[in-house]
Scaffold this motif. Structure first.
Motif, short mmCIF file in Angstrom:
data_model
loop_
_atom_site.label_atom_id
_atom_site.label_comp_id
_atom_site.label_asym_id
_atom_site.label_seq_id
_atom_site.Cartn_x
_atom_site.Cartn_y
_atom_site.Cartn_z
N PHE A 55 1.88 11.64 1.07
CA PHE A 55 0.55 10.72 -0.32
C PHE A 55 0.54 10.77 -1.35
O PHE A 55 0.76 10.61 -2.39
CB PHE A 55 -0.85 11.63 0.63
CG PHE A 55 -1.61 10.79 -0.49
CD1 PHE A 55 -2.32 9.83 0.30
CD2 PHE A 55 -2.65 11.74 -1.31
CE1 PHE A 55 -3.72 9.51 -0.70
CE2 PHE A 55 -3.49 11.02 -2.23
CZ PHE A 55 -4.40 10.12 -2.33
N GLY A 56 1.05 12.14 -1.66
CA GLY A 56 1.49 12.12 -3.19
C GLY A 56 2.47 11.59 -4.02
O GLY A 56 2.85 11.04 -4.40
N TRP A 57 3.33 11.45 -2.83
CA TRP A 57 4.66 10.42 -3.05
C TRP A 57 4.41 9.33 -3.15
O TRP A 57 4.36 8.48 -4.01
CB TRP A 57 5.66 10.40 -1.56
CG TRP A 57 7.55 9.39 -2.70
CD1 TRP A 57 8.74 10.23 -2.75
CD2 TRP A 57 6.70 8.66 -2.08
NE1 TRP A 57 8.91 8.79 -2.72
CE2 TRP A 57 8.35 7.70 -2.31
CE3 TRP A 57 6.48 7.63 -0.97
CZ2 TRP A 57 8.82 6.94 -1.60
CZ3 TRP A 57 7.00 6.41 -0.24
CH2 TRP A 57 7.85 5.83 -1.09
N GLY A 58 3.03 8.75 -2.20
CA GLY A 58 3.21 7.43 -2.42
C GLY A 58 1.51 7.27 -3.08
O GLY A 58 2.23 5.77 -4.29
N LEU A 59 0.88 8.01 -4.31
CA LEU A 59 0.23 8.12 -4.87
C LEU A 59 1.32 7.69 -6.12
O LEU A 59 0.53 6.93 -7.46
CB LEU A 59 -0.49 9.06 -5.18
CG LEU A 59 -1.83 9.20 -6.61
CD1 LEU A 59 -2.38 7.66 -6.42
CD2 LEU A 59 -2.27 10.07 -6.08
N TRP A 60 2.53 8.85 -6.58
CA TRP A 60 3.24 8.78 -8.35
C TRP A 60 4.57 7.18 -7.76
O TRP A 60 4.02 6.88 -8.52
CB TRP A 60 4.01 9.32 -7.38
CG TRP A 60 5.37 9.65 -8.35
CD1 TRP A 60 5.16 10.22 -9.84
CD2 TRP A 60 6.70 9.22 -8.55
NE1 TRP A 60 6.41 9.50 -10.25
CE2 TRP A 60 7.34 9.41 -9.85
CE3 TRP A 60 7.04 8.63 -7.78
CZ2 TRP A 60 8.56 8.52 -9.63
CZ3 TRP A 60 8.68 8.02 -7.63
CH2 TRP A 60 9.10 8.29 -8.78
N GLY A 79 3.55 6.30 1.94
CA GLY A 79 3.74 7.84 1.85
C GLY A 79 3.41 8.02 2.85
O GLY A 79 4.14 9.16 3.08
N THR A 80 2.34 8.43 2.80
CA THR A 80 1.59 9.28 3.84
C THR A 80 2.34 9.67 5.58
O THR A 80 2.23 10.37 5.50
CB THR A 80 0.12 8.89 3.74
OG1 THR A 80 -0.33 8.92 2.45
CG2 THR A 80 -1.01 9.74 4.85
N HIS A 94 2.72 4.23 -5.85
CA HIS A 94 1.49 3.58 -6.56
C HIS A 94 1.57 2.74 -8.06
O HIS A 94 1.20 2.14 -8.47
CB HIS A 94 0.32 3.77 -5.65
CG HIS A 94 -0.72 3.09 -6.61
ND1 HIS A 94 -1.33 1.45 -5.83
CD2 HIS A 94 -1.20 3.57 -7.18
CE1 HIS A 94 -2.24 1.55 -6.19
NE2 HIS A 94 -1.81 2.27 -7.51
N ASN A 121 1.05 -1.84 0.17
CA ASN A 121 0.18 -0.22 -0.44
C ASN A 121 1.12 1.09 0.05
O ASN A 121 1.44 1.77 1.12
CB ASN A 121 -1.05 -0.12 0.89
CG ASN A 121 -1.87 1.10 0.76
OD1 ASN A 121 -2.00 2.09 0.71
ND2 ASN A 121 -3.13 0.08 2.10
N TRP A 122 1.41 1.50 -0.86
CA TRP A 122 1.82 2.21 -0.85
C TRP A 122 1.61 4.26 -0.74
O TRP A 122 2.36 4.62 -0.35
CB TRP A 122 2.72 2.78 -3.04
CG TRP A 122 3.73 1.85 -3.13
CD1 TRP A 122 2.85 0.77 -4.24
CD2 TRP A 122 4.48 1.76 -2.56
NE1 TRP A 122 4.69 0.06 -3.89
CE2 TRP A 122 5.64 0.59 -3.68
CE3 TRP A 122 5.79 2.59 -2.15
CZ2 TRP A 122 6.36 0.11 -3.53
CZ3 TRP A 122 7.08 1.97 -2.39
CH2 TRP A 122 7.68 0.89 -2.89
N LYS A 123 0.20 4.42 -0.58
CA LYS A 123 -0.71 5.36 -0.56
C LYS A 123 -0.40 5.78 1.05
O LYS A 123 0.36 6.78 1.86
CB LYS A 123 -1.14 5.82 -1.19
CG LYS A 123 -1.73 6.28 -2.71
CD LYS A 123 -3.52 6.17 -2.87
CE LYS A 123 -4.41 4.20 -3.13
NZ LYS A 123 -5.27 4.87 -3.52
#
Length: 290
Positions: A272-277, A227-228, A279, A222-224
């Protein structure tokens, strides 16, 4: 020895004992998400079998590759450019890593490293995370990159330990990390030399435990969330909390607004932005040829 799934999870394999076999760490890492037949076919296509003393299978079709230990290390390792996309300097993504000043925290504090060479399988339709490989220049084993992901992504200050030959796979340093290492050279040189052998022993033990477990699937991460709360939380601690504590120790009052109104939300959103990227990148599927 490690437990391997004869038919990988990604191809519908189960955890039933009939689908399990024992392989050495090097064979398991190289087999990756392939079946045994797919592995042998892939090695033949790449011409890798020419660099191997031989391979054998018993009546139960259990594979063991006998790796060649007489490789000439003066000659650079050759890669099948038709099969793999090579991520190494001067690749743009590698340049981004080297030039990013925030990488200092990853490299020097967390021990998160980027190998000098990463191979991306262009013929696989799996997510990027499951078709990324790290070659060892010493024994020329092509290792599954997931070996050094998630919990095992940390603590690689010296580089990656190859599961096959147990030598160090070289990794990159960012320019900012290089600058700090040069400036602080007298502080770390002798301790690093002293602890290196001890680190290698512990890393081998940790690597053995990693190889005993099934490799991560892209859907397992769960990258998001990572990241968060991990990346964003760590950056908040390092970039906001620690400087604020330093200011308080020097006689200033706590700036709670900076800590919790501005700093914490900013870094959680950035995380969160890093995790979304991550993902999006790690789940990007390849285009199978033909």
């Amino acid at each position: 020895m490690t437990v391997d799934h004869i038919v990988p999870h990604s191809q519908g394999g189960t955890d039933h004992e009939d689908n399990l076999q024992l392989l050495c760490g090097a064979c398991n890492s190289t087999k990756g998400t392939n079946t045994q037949a797919q592995l042998i076919a892939r090695l033949k296509e790449q011409g890798v079998l020419d660099k191997i003393n031989g391979y054998n299978a018993n009546q139960d079709n259990k594979l063991h590759i006998i790796w060649n230990t007489n490789i000439d290390e003066n000659k650079p390792m050759q890669y099948d450019k038709n099969r793999y996309k090579i991520h190494a300097l001067p690749h743009p993504l590698v340049f981004i890593w080297i030039l990013n000043p925030l990488v200092i925290i990853h490299e020097l504090i967390l021990g998160v490293r980027l190998p000098k060479v990463t191979l991306i399988d262009k013929e696989s339709c799996d997510p990027l995370m499951e078709r990324s490989y790290v070659p060892c220049p010493h024994c020329e084993t092509i290792n599954d990159g997931r070996i050094w992901m998630k919990a095992h992504a940390l603590g690689h200050w010296y580089g990656f330990v190859c599961p096959n030959c147990e030598q160090i796979i070289p990794c990159l340093w960012s320019l900012c990390s290089y600058a700090i290492l040069i400036i602080t050279f007298p502080l770390w040189y002798f301790p690093i030399r002293f602890f290196r052998d001890r680190w290698i022993v512990k890393e081998k033990a940790r690597l053995a435990k990693v190889l005993e477990r099934p490799l991560l699937q892209a859907n397992d991460v769960n990258w998001k969330l990572i990241g968060t709360f991990f990346w964003g939380g760590f950056m908040w601690l390092f970039m906001v909390v620690i400087p604020e504590v330093w200011n308080v120790m020097n006689g200033e009052e706590w700036n709670l607004k900076m800590l919790f109104v501005f700093g914490l939300p900013f870094w959680l959103v950035a995380g969160f932005g890093w995790g979304l990227w991550m993902h999006i990148i790690m789940n990007k599927k390849g285009k199978k040829r033909g």
